[in-house]
Design a protein around this motif. Structure first.
Motif, mmCIF file in Angstrom:
data_model
loop_
_atom_site.group_PDB
_atom_site.id
_atom_site.type_symbol
_atom_site.label_atom_id
_atom_site.label_comp_id
_atom_site.label_asym_id
_atom_site.label_seq_id
_atom_site.Cartn_x
_atom_site.Cartn_y
_atom_site.Cartn_z
ATOM 1 N N THR A 40 3.499 -17.900 6.263
ATOM 2 C CA THR A 40 4.159 -16.675 5.796
ATOM 3 C C THR A 40 5.460 -16.993 5.067
ATOM 4 O O THR A 40 5.861 -16.261 4.165
ATOM 5 C CB THR A 40 4.443 -15.723 6.971
ATOM 6 N N PRO A 84 -0.854 -6.834 -5.119
ATOM 7 C CA PRO A 84 -0.352 -6.566 -3.765
ATOM 8 C C PRO A 84 -1.297 -5.615 -3.035
ATOM 9 O O PRO A 84 -1.963 -4.775 -3.651
ATOM 10 C CB PRO A 84 1.016 -5.929 -4.017
ATOM 11 N N LEU A 144 3.248 -12.974 1.577
ATOM 12 C CA LEU A 144 2.194 -12.399 2.415
ATOM 13 C C LEU A 144 2.636 -12.292 3.863
ATOM 14 O O LEU A 144 3.669 -12.830 4.265
ATOM 15 C CB LEU A 144 0.918 -13.242 2.313
ATOM 16 N N THR A 145 1.823 -11.589 4.633
ATOM 17 C CA THR A 145 1.921 -11.594 6.084
ATOM 18 C C THR A 145 0.589 -12.096 6.633
ATOM 19 O O THR A 145 -0.456 -11.950 5.985
ATOM 20 C CB THR A 145 2.226 -10.198 6.652
ATOM 21 N N GLY A 196 3.847 -18.680 1.477
ATOM 22 C CA GLY A 196 3.060 -17.895 0.549
ATOM 23 C C GLY A 196 1.891 -18.700 0.006
ATOM 24 O O GLY A 196 1.645 -19.842 0.413
ATOM 25 N N LEU A 247 -4.820 -12.277 5.835
ATOM 26 C CA LEU A 247 -3.672 -12.507 4.969
ATOM 27 C C LEU A 247 -3.494 -11.275 4.091
ATOM 28 O O LEU A 247 -4.391 -10.925 3.309
ATOM 29 C CB LEU A 247 -3.891 -13.748 4.094
ATOM 30 N N ARG A 248 -2.354 -10.603 4.218
ATOM 31 C CA ARG A 248 -2.084 -9.373 3.464
ATOM 32 C C ARG A 248 -0.973 -9.659 2.460
ATOM 33 O O ARG A 248 0.142 -10.008 2.842
ATOM 34 C CB ARG A 248 -1.674 -8.241 4.403
ATOM 35 N N LEU A 249 -1.270 -9.495 1.187
ATOM 36 C CA LEU A 249 -0.308 -9.827 0.141
ATOM 37 C C LEU A 249 0.736 -8.727 0.000
ATOM 38 O O LEU A 249 0.404 -7.541 -0.074
ATOM 39 C CB LEU A 249 -1.027 -10.026 -1.192
#
Length: 452
Positions: A324, A303, A339-340, A327, A231-233
């Motif tokens: 996604t 982030p 996020l992604t 969030g 999970l990338r913010l």
């Protein structure tokens, strides 16, 4: 989900949290909270204050801005947040070298493969790649002299930085992002979100922040899944434990428990472990324009944070897509927690290839006239361009691009609208004059051929 596009016409003063130093800095992207605030201001201009409208309209405002509609951050072409898990050449001279420690492959390199220099982790900040990284920031100094003392008035000597509204090629800078409408959003509110309109973003709105907003419904992108998901913010996330206190991401078990409690129903599977965490902390707040009061300041994870999660069984792709859109954390409707979800190593965005704008051709008036003639509305555009050109010639002021929101142009493609918008914003007076004369000649020629 709505695909959102912004085209900037003025510098964007997207202030960051004050640090007590000068100059006042700016964000290099459009945070979801800024987009939400700008659209809320536009709704109030269209309908009036929520406290003074009909109950139906008040419910629409609440559904749009105080409920489950989520406003994601928007990033300029050729830019992205570099996750904290990504290693790249420390001196950033080797732009093609990026190694994601979340998915390292067979072996993690100890040095840059291209130059042999040391590797450094990403900082979770927005970075521009290639030629799109030039001409990023414009700076202006503001000064007001006190008549009595002949020195700067209190608080009126400062320097502000703003994101340039043009890229390295001189083309208006474009931003892309998304809005996820809430499940109970009324049809009228959903249609309002998709209307093309002008917005004012950030500070210094008298001379800064002018953008054109457009949105359209798009099909969701396919997602891969697996037992390990990163999970990338894309923005700050306000994470709290069961008692409401800020969550410490370094405590993996507490983080796993909180995320499992929040996301197990969304993902349809349990989180077995938080394998690794790359994070930094920051304080986030904001300003509530309607009440003219500051928002509460929260301790958040910043982030670029990466949470590598292990699952009992792979979540279904549609479940990951729902995550996604949703969030994580608190205050998501204010733009936090976007996020992604990925199962592959991060890679930088593709850098747009600079192409010559129509006005850079041998005769831009010919290109513009043919563009307008192909729309099938040549006579209408002639009627619109005449007063536009007269005002521009007399006062030097451009009337804007509101004509592109007229119902008769609803069938134009997005590329056609973008090219016409570029013409209205930046074409010189003489080019517009020749465009009008040539378009009128093409219109008359078409009428003559139809009569014969």
């Amino acid at each position: 989900m709505l695909d959102v596009r912004l085209t900037a016409h003025q510098p964007l003063a997207l202030g960051v949290r004050p640090t007590g130093t000068a100059p006042t800095e700016t964000q290099l992207h459009v945070p979801g909270s800024a987009l939400r605030g700008a659209l809320a201001a536009a709704w109030i201009r269209d309908h009036g204050l929520p406290t003074k409208v009909s109950p139906e309209l008040r419910e629409e405002f609440i559904a749009l801005f105080e409920s489950d509609t989520l406003f994601g951050s928007l990033f300029a072409d050729g830019s992205a947040i570099v996750p904290l898990s990504v290693l790249r050449c420390k001196y950033q001279g080797c732009e093609g070298v990026h190694v994601d420690a979340a998915f390292p492959g067979d072996e993690m390199p100890a040095a840059c493969d291209a130059c042999g220099g040391p590797l450094a982790a990403g900082r979770g900040e927005v970075e521009f790649f290639g030629a799109s990284g030039r001409r990023l920031v414009v700076q202006s100094t503001h000064l007001q002299i006190d008549d009595g003392t002949q020195v700067a008035a209190d608080g009126q000597l400062f320097t502000r930085r703003a994101l340039s509204h043009r890229d390295a090629a001189g083309v208006p800078r474009r931003f892309h992002g998304s809005i996820t409408p809430g499940p109970d959003l009324p049809p009228g509110a959903a249609a309002w979100l998709q209307q093309r309109r002008g917005l004012r973003l950030g500070g210094r709105r008298g001379t800064h922040g002018g953008v054109t907003y457009s949105a359209r419904t798009v099909a969701p992108q396919p997602l891969d899944t697996g037992t390990s998901v990163a999970l990338r913010l894309l923005g700050p996330a306000v994470l709290a434990d069961a008692s409401g206190l800020p969550l410490d991401p370094a405590d993996r078990e507490a983080l796993r428990h909180a995320l499992d409690e929040e996301l197990s129903e969304v993902l349809g599977t349990r989180i077995a472990a938080v394998q690794r965490v790359w994070t930094r902390r920051e304080r986030v707040g904001g300003w509530h324009a309607a009440s003219n009061l500051p928002k509460p300041v929260e301790l958040a994870v910043g982030p670029g944070t990466v949470l590598l999660l292990a699952f009992d069984r792979p979540p279904a792709p549609e479940r990951l897509r729902a995550l996604t859109r949703r969030g994580i954390g608190l205050r998501r409707n204010e733009g936090f927690g976007a996020l992604t979800a990925d199962t592959r190593a991060w890679s930088p965005p593709s850098v747009p290839v600079a192409t010559a704008a129509p006005e850079a051709s041998a005769d831009p008036a010919v290109a513009y006239a043919e563009l307008l003639e192909r729309t099938g509305h040549s006579a209408w555009f002639c009627d619109q361009l005449r007063p536009f050109l007269e005002e521009l010639d007399a006062t030097g002021a451009r009337a804007g691009t509101d004509i592109l929101s007229r119902p008769r142009l609803r069938n134009l493609t997005q590329d056609q609208k973008d090219d016409i918008e570029r013409m209205l914003i930046s074409a010189p007076v003489d080019v517009l004059d020749r465009t009008l004369r040539r378009l009128d000649a093409l219109r008359r020629l078409g009428e003559a051929s139809r009569r014969s």
